[in-house]
Design a protein around this motif. Structure first.
Motif, PDB file in Angstrom:
ATOM      1  N   PHE A 400     -17.514   0.701  -3.218  1.00 52.71           N
ATOM      2  CA  PHE A 400     -16.967   1.838  -2.465  1.00 52.71           C
ATOM      3  C   PHE A 400     -16.063   1.350  -1.332  1.00 52.71           C
ATOM      4  N   SER A 401     -16.513   0.330  -0.585  1.00 52.27           N
ATOM      5  CA  SER A 401     -15.734  -0.173   0.547  1.00 52.27           C
ATOM      6  C   SER A 401     -14.406  -0.766   0.089  1.00 52.27           C
ATOM      7  N   ILE A 402     -14.434  -1.484  -1.029  1.00 56.00           N
ATOM      8  CA  ILE A 402     -13.208  -2.114  -1.528  1.00 56.00           C
ATOM      9  C   ILE A 402     -12.209  -1.059  -1.985  1.00 56.00           C
ATOM     10  N   ILE A 403     -12.697  -0.015  -2.645  1.00 57.15           N
ATOM     11  CA  ILE A 403     -11.797   1.057  -3.078  1.00 57.15           C
ATOM     12  C   ILE A 403     -11.222   1.782  -1.868  1.00 57.15           C
ATOM     13  N   GLN A 404     -12.015   1.921  -0.811  1.00 55.18           N
ATOM     14  CA  GLN A 404     -11.503   2.523   0.417  1.00 55.18           C
ATOM     15  C   GLN A 404     -10.348   1.703   0.986  1.00 55.18           C
ATOM     16  N   GLN A 405     -10.489   0.371   0.977  1.00 47.62           N
ATOM     17  CA  GLN A 405      -9.427  -0.493   1.478  1.00 47.62           C
ATOM     18  C   GLN A 405      -8.165  -0.378   0.622  1.00 47.62           C
ATOM     19  N   SER A 406      -8.334  -0.413  -0.702  1.00 45.98           N
ATOM     20  CA  SER A 406      -7.167  -0.345  -1.582  1.00 45.98           C
ATOM     21  C   SER A 406      -6.490   1.018  -1.500  1.00 45.98           C
ATOM     22  N   LEU A 407      -7.278   2.074  -1.284  1.00 38.94           N
ATOM     23  CA  LEU A 407      -6.707   3.412  -1.111  1.00 38.94           C
ATOM     24  C   LEU A 407      -5.850   3.471   0.146  1.00 38.94           C
ATOM     25  N   ALA A 408      -6.332   2.853   1.226  1.00 41.06           N
ATOM     26  CA  ALA A 408      -5.591   2.880   2.491  1.00 41.06           C
ATOM     27  C   ALA A 408      -4.264   2.147   2.389  1.00 41.06           C
ATOM     28  N   LEU A 409      -4.177   1.146   1.507  1.00 40.55           N
ATOM     29  CA  LEU A 409      -2.945   0.371   1.372  1.00 40.55           C
ATOM     30  C   LEU A 409      -2.074   0.867   0.229  1.00 40.55           C
ATOM     31  N   GLY A 410      -2.348   2.080  -0.273  1.00 42.28           N
ATOM     32  CA  GLY A 410      -1.516   2.690  -1.302  1.00 42.28           C
ATOM     33  C   GLY A 410      -1.668   2.068  -2.672  1.00 42.28           C
ATOM     34  N   TYR A 529      -1.776  -0.330 -10.510  1.00 46.28           N
ATOM     35  CA  TYR A 529      -0.358  -0.657 -10.605  1.00 46.28           C
ATOM     36  C   TYR A 529       0.487   0.609 -10.774  1.00 46.28           C
ATOM     37  N   VAL A 530       0.046   1.520 -11.642  1.00 48.57           N
ATOM     38  CA  VAL A 530       0.789   2.769 -11.857  1.00 48.57           C
ATOM     39  C   VAL A 530       0.923   3.525 -10.544  1.00 48.57           C
ATOM     40  N   TRP A 531      -0.195   3.660  -9.824  1.00 47.45           N
ATOM     41  CA  TRP A 531      -0.165   4.425  -8.582  1.00 47.45           C
ATOM     42  C   TRP A 531       0.709   3.741  -7.531  1.00 47.45           C
ATOM     43  N   ASN A 532       0.535   2.442  -7.370  1.00 53.61           N
ATOM     44  CA  ASN A 532       1.292   1.717  -6.351  1.00 53.61           C
ATOM     45  C   ASN A 532       2.775   1.686  -6.669  1.00 53.61           C
ATOM     46  N   ASN A 533       3.132   1.531  -7.949  1.00 55.33           N
ATOM     47  CA  ASN A 533       4.532   1.455  -8.343  1.00 55.33           C
ATOM     48  C   ASN A 533       5.260   2.761  -8.042  1.00 55.33           C
ATOM     49  N   VAL A 534       4.683   3.886  -8.458  1.00 53.95           N
ATOM     50  CA  VAL A 534       5.331   5.172  -8.229  1.00 53.95           C
ATOM     51  C   VAL A 534       5.287   5.535  -6.743  1.00 53.95           C
ATOM     52  N   TYR A 535       4.220   5.136  -6.066  1.00 51.64           N
ATOM     53  CA  TYR A 535       4.127   5.358  -4.616  1.00 51.64           C
ATOM     54  C   TYR A 535       5.292   4.681  -3.904  1.00 51.64           C
ATOM     55  N   ARG A 536       5.623   3.452  -4.303  1.00 54.66           N
ATOM     56  CA  ARG A 536       6.754   2.741  -3.702  1.00 54.66           C
ATOM     57  C   ARG A 536       8.084   3.404  -4.062  1.00 54.66           C
ATOM     58  N   LYS A 755      -2.516  12.017 -10.871  1.00 53.02           N
ATOM     59  CA  LYS A 755      -2.372  12.927  -9.729  1.00 53.02           C
ATOM     60  C   LYS A 755      -3.033  14.276  -9.990  1.00 53.02           C
ATOM     61  N   LYS A 756      -2.885  14.779 -11.210  1.00 49.05           N
ATOM     62  CA  LYS A 756      -3.437  16.101 -11.522  1.00 49.05           C
ATOM     63  C   LYS A 756      -4.954  16.090 -11.635  1.00 49.05           C
ATOM     64  N   ASN A 757      -5.530  14.945 -11.983  1.00 52.54           N
ATOM     65  CA  ASN A 757      -6.970  14.880 -12.208  1.00 52.54           C
ATOM     66  C   ASN A 757      -7.743  14.300 -11.031  1.00 52.54           C
ATOM     67  N   LEU A 758      -7.048  13.987  -9.941  1.00 55.92           N
ATOM     68  CA  LEU A 758      -7.736  13.488  -8.764  1.00 55.92           C
ATOM     69  C   LEU A 758      -7.423  14.391  -7.572  1.00 55.92           C
ATOM     70  N   ARG A 759      -8.010  14.077  -6.452  1.00 58.75           N
ATOM     71  CA  ARG A 759      -7.943  14.975  -5.297  1.00 58.75           C
ATOM     72  C   ARG A 759      -6.555  15.032  -4.696  1.00 58.75           C
ATOM     73  N   GLN A 760      -6.242  16.175  -4.120  1.00 59.43           N
ATOM     74  CA  GLN A 760      -4.954  16.367  -3.462  1.00 59.43           C
ATOM     75  C   GLN A 760      -5.067  16.007  -1.976  1.00 59.43           C
ATOM     76  N   SER A 761      -3.948  16.030  -1.304  1.00 60.03           N
ATOM     77  CA  SER A 761      -3.886  15.561   0.085  1.00 60.03           C
ATOM     78  C   SER A 761      -4.827  16.336   0.997  1.00 60.03           C
ATOM     79  N   GLU A 762      -4.849  17.665   0.855  1.00 57.97           N
ATOM     80  CA  GLU A 762      -5.641  18.463   1.790  1.00 57.97           C
ATOM     81  C   GLU A 762      -7.124  18.187   1.642  1.00 57.97           C
TER      82      GLU A 762
END
Length: 781
Positions: A400-410, A529-536, A755-762
């Motif tokens: 859980f902690s590692i996923i939190q870190q990777s989420l924070a760094l996009g 990789y998919v998330w980070n690539n499109v995020y960039r 994006k559609k199957n995971l949580r949104q920003s709010e």
């Protein structure tokens, strides 16, 4: 004293005060005159707040933390004696000295990797007290500009925790390596991919640890009754795993105090039984301290000895938890608990089992429970099951902690982070990940059924993470620590060579279950990789299409726009400038709130940002538009959903900024006036007469400016009372016209599916639905 002298003294004092204030705030006139910076306005440095201050704790507190760390950190490595010998001698023991060879391997492996490498070297590479793969990556990102998203700002270096204390020697070698990393796009991608791989492997470890630990512990019941078949053991293990994941939502805080005593009892049991077996069966196994037995073991068994290393390496499973969980404790407390409790208990346990095996070599498959004295069997069984559950809990929480870190760094899709404890930092729960881990654990347990096959998979996950940690650590030793090159070479020749040998061995069993962690890693890395690539790609699109200051002035001058009472917060990911989605908003809604704040949530490559250094503000010209830009900076372990509403904190900081902005404008004006007076020759009598004539006007002007300041602050308060609206920029992304099939699959299908199957920003930021408005726009990437 004459009036002229009084005025001259006043001017000199004013200049001196201005100079002192500027020095105290660490400002420069060059920064103040920048046309588009966020360097100065809201900064207020109040000293260092780093985690490193924990190292100055009293010895009583350190010893208490050392005791608590036993239950959190060592559950995984502590339960390894359940299955190491069984996983090493899968085909039985061929020669009695093979036991001494394996025991010698265990001695030196535990000493080299967990004790020397992690406890005395890697722990020093903590990121302001936090550890793990992303901590190493964040250290490198802070020292060298290797991030792939251009969101770095000069003011980031002013955050207290951002600074690195660097030695001054061996600068040339460190500078060359730094320049190569910064100028190589391949090196930047390689570092990011390596970090993702290490993270994926640790998460895979979080899947395999519950499986092998619980299955090994529950399997001991077969020694007490013949009714318990292998299938029943598997189903009991599955039931325990389901219950374990079901209680994750309550957090580890409620059961944390029971962890350390249970693991202490476990270490006392395995250490005590080890000493008993050592004395009773064969005290001469102490000869294994001689590494010549390792040479003899390889000489007799050759390839089979090399293959058996995949079982020996299971003796150091969970070692990465030493580093990953250092943020909950201190370096000193973990060093004490490892050297005084864990290391001696493990050495005694493996030595005692080797003594017992010298007399019972045909029972190696059930070494642990067979070597337990009969009267201690049931207490040992109960403690073993509890220790296995605790070991599983530690790795699940670590995932859980590692996923939190990777989420924070996009680097990971948006998931909801639930902080389960107000007392202990870093204890988080992620619902989606919890259920996925549970399904994976149940599937692995039902599919493999035996600890031997799971052990093959487990070894690959463990050694891969250790090897990647060593790779990043070598960069830190050369570039940041500037260590002596001889020490770096010794580390590579001794530690890294041992890990590479172990890695080659575990990879040999790829088709015997070793493919499992690599399959997990491939799946997780694909998602990351998919998330980070499109995020960039999205960030670069917004950066290229941001709204110019001229366009903002046109909007302000447009008489068709209405100003409605209230405060609006417009969220976006863009740090430099106003996002293009705002242009889309004003084109469709010809109205602006009386106060508008563009909020960017930015993650820094550090673990924590002190609250007083979190917000950076800038006013968007013209002033009467009442539009501000705000960057809310967080570290990768910071809690974003504080008890106090985010909007109220932001408004208070905004009012502080308005006051500071008034102070700065006055300081600049006074400085320019003083500069003009010092640069021009003026008759003294004329100067004194002019100053006397201007005194009254100066006081009136100051009163008017302070009145304007109070009105502006009152306007912000009035807007907040009228209501706060949260405007969420929800951008849809599609591949641009003429894009190749790979890019269309990446953006149109893979990213949008996530994006559609995971949580949104709010949902991630807990924005109230009643005061939220989404603004949509399509980006063609």
């Amino acid at each position: 004293m004459s009036v002229d002298e009084v005025n001259d003294t006043k001017d000199e004092n004013q200049v001196e005060v201005v100079s002192q204030e500027l020095t105290a705030r660490k400002l420069s006139w060059q920064k103040l005159r920048r046309s588009d910076s966020l360097d100065v306005e809201s900064r207020r440095v109040s000293g260092h707040h780093a985690h490193a201050t924990k190292e100055g704790l009293k010895w009583g507190v350190i010893l208490q933390l050392a005791f608590q760390s036993i239950g959190i950190v060592y559950g995984d490595i502590g339960t390894s004696p359940l299955y190491v010998y069984a996983s090493t001698f899968t085909d039985g023991i061929n020669h009695e000295d093979d036991i001494l060879g394996v025991l010698s391997l265990i001695y030196y492996t535990i000493t080299l990797i967990p004790l020397i490498k992690y406890v005395f070297i890697v722990l020093k590479a903590n990121d302001n007290g936090d550890g793990g793969t992303f901590a190493l990556y964040s250290l490198i990102c802070r020292y060298a500009k290797v991030g792939l998203i251009p969101s770095q700002q000069t003011e980031d270096c002013d955050v207290s925790n951002f600074q690195l204390e660097l030695p001054s020697k061996r600068l040339m070698r460190a500078s060359r390596l730094k320049n190569k990393l910064e100028n190589s796009q391949f090196a930047k991608f390689f570092l990011l991919i390596a970090t993702m791989l290490g993270t994926s492997m640790v998460i895979g470890d979080g899947v395999l640890t519950p499986c092998i630990s619980v299955l090994s512990a529950v399997g001991g019941i077969k020694e007490a009754t013949l009714v318990m078949t292998e299938d029943r053991v598997v189903w009991i293990s599955v039931a325990i795993l389901v219950c374990l994941f079901a209680v994750q939502r309550f957090g580890t805080d409620k059961v944390g105090y029971t962890f350390a005593p249970i693991i202490c009892v476990w270490f006392a049991f395995i250490g005590g039984i080890g000493v008993y077996n050592f004395i009773k069966f064969d005290p001469w196994v102490i000869k294994a301290i001689n590494p010549a037995y390792i040479v003899g073991y390889f000489g007799r068994n050759k390839k089979n000895a090399w293959i058996s290393l995949g079982g020996v390496v299971l003796a150091i499973t969970g070692t990465e938890a030493l580093f990953a969980d250092v943020g909950h404790f201190t370096v000193r407390s973990i060093q004490i608990s490892m050297c005084c409790v864990t290391y001696p208990a493990l050495i005694c346990a493996y030595t005692g089992q080797a003594s017992w095996l010298r007399k019972h070599p045909d029972l190696v498959g059930d070494t642990f429970f067979k070597s337990t004295p009969g009267r201690l069997y049931w207490p040992m069984f109960v403690v073993a099951v509890l220790a296995a559950i605790i070991a599983s809990q530690a790795m699940i929480s670590g995932s859980f902690s590692i996923i939190q870190q990777s989420l924070a760094l996009g680097c990971f899709p948006r998931v909801k982070i639930v902080h389960t404890s107000t007392k202990y930092e870093g204890q988080v729960y992620i619902p989606e990940v919890n259920y996925l881990l549970m399904l994976a654990c149940v599937g692995v347990t039902l599919g493999f059924k035996t600890t031997v096959k799971i052990g093959n998979a487990y070894g690959i996950a463990v050694v891969f993470v250790m090897t990647l940690t060593s790779s990043l650590l070598i960069l830190i030793m050369i570039m940041i620590w500037k260590s002596n090159i001889l020490l770096v070479i010794c580390y590579v020749l001794i530690i890294c060579s041992v890990e590479i040998v172990y890695l080659s061995s575990v990879l040999y069993k790829f088709d015997q279950g070793g493919y499992l962690p690599l399959a997990f890693a491939a799946l997780l890395m694909t998602i990351m990789y998919v998330w980070n690539n499109v995020y960039r790609r999205k960030y670069y699109y917004e950066l290229e299409h941001k709204i110019s200051p001229e366009r903002v002035k046109e909007i302000a001058a447009d008489t068709n726009f209405y100003r409605i009472p209230g405060l609006a917060m417009f969220y976006s990911e863009l740090v430099q400038g106003i996002p293009p989605i705002f242009k889309h908003y004003v084109a469709n809604v010809p109205a602006l709130h009386s106060v508008l704040v563009f909020v960017s949530i930015k993650s820094l490559p550090i673990s924590k940002v002190p609250p007083e250094e979190r917000f950076l503000f800038r006013r968007v010209e013209p002033m009467d538009l009442n539009v501000f830009r705000c960057i809310a900076r967080y570290g990768y372990t910071d809690v974003r959903n504080e008890e106090e509403p985010f909007e109220r904190i932001l408004v208070e900081k905004l009012k502080e900024f308005i006051r500071d902005d008034y102070w700065l404008s006055q300081t600049i004006t006074n400085h320019e006036e003083v500069g003009e007076e010092n640069g021009e020759f003026t008759d003294v009598s004329i100067k004194g007469e002019n100053e006397r004539n201007e005194d009254v006007g100066f006081v009136q002007e100051e009163q008017q400016k302070e009145s304007v300041l109070e009105r502006e602050i009152e306007m912000v308060d009035k807007a907040l009372r009228a209501g706060c609206v949260h405007l969420i920029g929800e951008s849809e992304v599609i591949a641009g016209k003429g894009s190749g099939i790979g890019k269309r699959i990446l953006i149109d299908h893979a990213y949008n599916f996530l994006k559609k199957n995971l949580r949104q920003s709010e949902k991630v930021f807990d924005i109230p639905h009643k005061r939220m408005l989404k603004v949509g726009m399509t980006y063609e990437l």
